[in-house]
Write a protein that holds these residues in place. Structure first.
Motif, PDB file in Angstrom:
ATOM      1  N   ASN A  15       0.843  -1.189   0.000  1.00  9.88           N
ATOM      2  CA  ASN A  15       0.000   0.000   0.000  1.00  9.88           C
ATOM      3  C   ASN A  15       0.880   1.241   0.000  1.00  9.88           C
ATOM      4  OD1 ASN A  15      -1.837   2.105   0.652  1.00  9.88           O
ATOM      5  ND2 ASN A  15      -3.198   0.609   1.598  1.00  9.88           N
ATOM      6  N   ALA A  16       0.582   2.171  -0.911  1.00  4.61           N
ATOM      7  CA  ALA A  16       1.439   3.357  -1.070  1.00  4.61           C
ATOM      8  C   ALA A  16       1.534   4.166   0.217  1.00  4.61           C
ATOM      9  CB  ALA A  16       0.899   4.229  -2.207  1.00  4.61           C
ATOM     10  N   ARG A  17       0.474   4.239   0.990  1.00  4.93           N
ATOM     11  CA  ARG A  17       0.506   5.069   2.199  1.00  4.93           C
ATOM     12  C   ARG A  17       1.403   4.480   3.286  1.00  4.93           C
ATOM     13  NH1 ARG A  17      -5.677   4.000   4.281  1.00  4.93           N
ATOM     14  NH2 ARG A  17      -5.414   1.827   4.911  1.00  4.93           N
ATOM     15  N   ASP A  18       1.719   3.189   3.172  1.00  9.83           N
ATOM     16  CA  ASP A  18       2.579   2.554   4.172  1.00  9.83           C
ATOM     17  C   ASP A  18       4.058   2.827   3.932  1.00  9.83           C
ATOM     18  OD1 ASP A  18       0.335   1.499   5.350  1.00  9.83           O
ATOM     19  OD2 ASP A  18       0.474  -0.414   4.307  1.00  9.83           O
ATOM     20  N   VAL A  19       4.404   3.350   2.762  1.00 15.98           N
ATOM     21  CA  VAL A  19       5.822   3.546   2.445  1.00 15.98           C
ATOM     22  C   VAL A  19       6.158   4.997   2.125  1.00 15.98           C
ATOM     23  CG1 VAL A  19       6.118   1.186   1.635  1.00 15.98           C
ATOM     24  CG2 VAL A  19       5.425   2.945   0.013  1.00 15.98           C
ATOM     25  N   LYS A  20       5.175   5.903   2.239  1.00 11.60           N
ATOM     26  CA  LYS A  20       5.413   7.308   1.897  1.00 11.60           C
ATOM     27  C   LYS A  20       5.919   8.088   3.113  1.00 11.60           C
ATOM     28  CE  LYS A  20       4.044   7.248  -2.414  1.00 11.60           C
ATOM     29  NZ  LYS A  20       4.980   7.460  -3.522  1.00 11.60           N
TER      30      LYS A  20
END
Length: 335
Positions: free
Chosen positions: A98-103
């Motif tokens: 999930n993109a929000r977990d690595v931003k």
């Protein structure tokens, strides 16, 4: 298979260990793919590729040349799907995150930095993989979402029919419970075919209607505007067409469910007891969802209070086979 993070003791304390040395990171966009590999694999370790099929094949060739075994990529929209499938087909272990977990990278954001950050996190085993169903389960899920879109389109056309009738002061919706039921559709079809006699139209209503024929006839005294009749016909034709599309979609879903059941080698009457609750017919699929669900999970979750055929189908297409970790309907109920 990608490994999870581990620590090792050193003279200065605990330290994260590289557990996936052959890892790459890919930043996904609509028109390009930014791919980063460890800097000891290529002099140009952070490359930008296009989005065409030939570009995706070039990514595969380059990753193989760089001895990459596992890849982490963001689940950006639907743009990740083609690359995800082609990487899996070529034997790579693909981790979708999930993109929000690595931003959490501070400073100026660039595609190169995002790809390198993904590669770094994945090499240390710090990324959490998103759930991905098997191919048949994914096909069922895609078709179920398509069916939901068709239902929404069908509902819009039903509202258009109701609006056209209201503008002609036809109050049929006030005297019968369901305008889309047998009585309502028979009357609408007769109106479209040119019958504007309220008494004759009222006679088309089913005998079990609570309203009397006289009341129904009174509700059908309208202005019969030509433009509104045209709108009513168009909305009616679209509604009928979409309902046919939904039935075709149900046949396609049932075909994939049959394949999935064969894939799981799971088809038996042992232990199956049909739920005795009343299952609503409106918008429900016209195949035995309850039985297919039991064959996949070996537990009949239809016994859960509030569970309907539509919600059962949604759970089945979202979770696939993995819901079978629940051992019994009793444990489902208590959970």
């Amino acid at each position: 298979m990608a490994k999870k993070a581990t620590t090792v003791k050193t003279a200065t304390g605990k330290k994260l260990q590289v557990v996936n040395p052959n890892a790459a990171g890919i930043d996904i966009a609509a028109s390009e793919m930014q791919v980063c590999v460890p800097d000891d694999r290529d002099s140009d370790c952070n490359r930008c590729f296009g989005c065409f099929t030939q570009d995706l094949k070039s990514i595969v060739q380059w990753l193989k040349k760089c001895r990459i075994e596992t890849v982490a990529m963001e689940s950006t929209g639907i743009y990740w799907l083609p690359l995800y499938f082609i990487l899996e087909e070529n034997g790579f272990d693909v981790i979708l995150v999930n993109a929000r977990d690595v931003k959490n990278l501070s400073g100026r954001k660039t595609d190169e930095a995002d790809a390198e950050w993904l590669m770094l996190l994945h090499s240390y085993g710090l990324l959490k993989c998103s759930f991905q169903p098997e191919n048949e389960a994914r096909a069922i899920r895609n078709l179920n979402r398509h069916r939901s879109n068709l239902l929404q389109s069908s509902s819009r056309e039903a509202l258009h029919m109701q609006k056209a009738m209201e503008q002609m002061n036809l109050k049929l919706g006030n005297v019968i419970s369901d305008l889309l039921g047998k009585s309502g559709m028979a009357i609408i079809e007769a109106i479209i075919n040119g019958n504007h006699n309220p008494t004759e139209l009222a006679m088309l209503a089913e005998e079990n209607c609570k309203a009397t024929k006289e009341i129904i006839a009174q509700s059908l005294e309208g202005t019969w505007a030509e433009d509104q009749l045209f709108e009513l016909k168009q909305a009616y034709d679209l509604y009928r067409f979409i309902q046919g599309q939904i039935r075709q979609c149900d046949r396609q879903i049932e075909m994939h469910l049959t394949r999935y059941r064969v894939y799981l080698e799971s088809s038996s009457d042992v232990g199956f007891t049909r739920c005795k609750k009343r299952i609503g017919k409106k918008n429900a699929p016209d195949f035995d969802v309850e039985r297919y669900a039991f064959d996949i999970w070996k537990v009949n979750i239809m016994v859960i209070p509030g569970m309907s055929a539509i919600s059962l189908k949604r759970n089945k297409t979202t979770l696939g086979y993995y819901f079978r970790r629940i051992q019994s309907s009793h444990s489902c109920h208590s959970a």
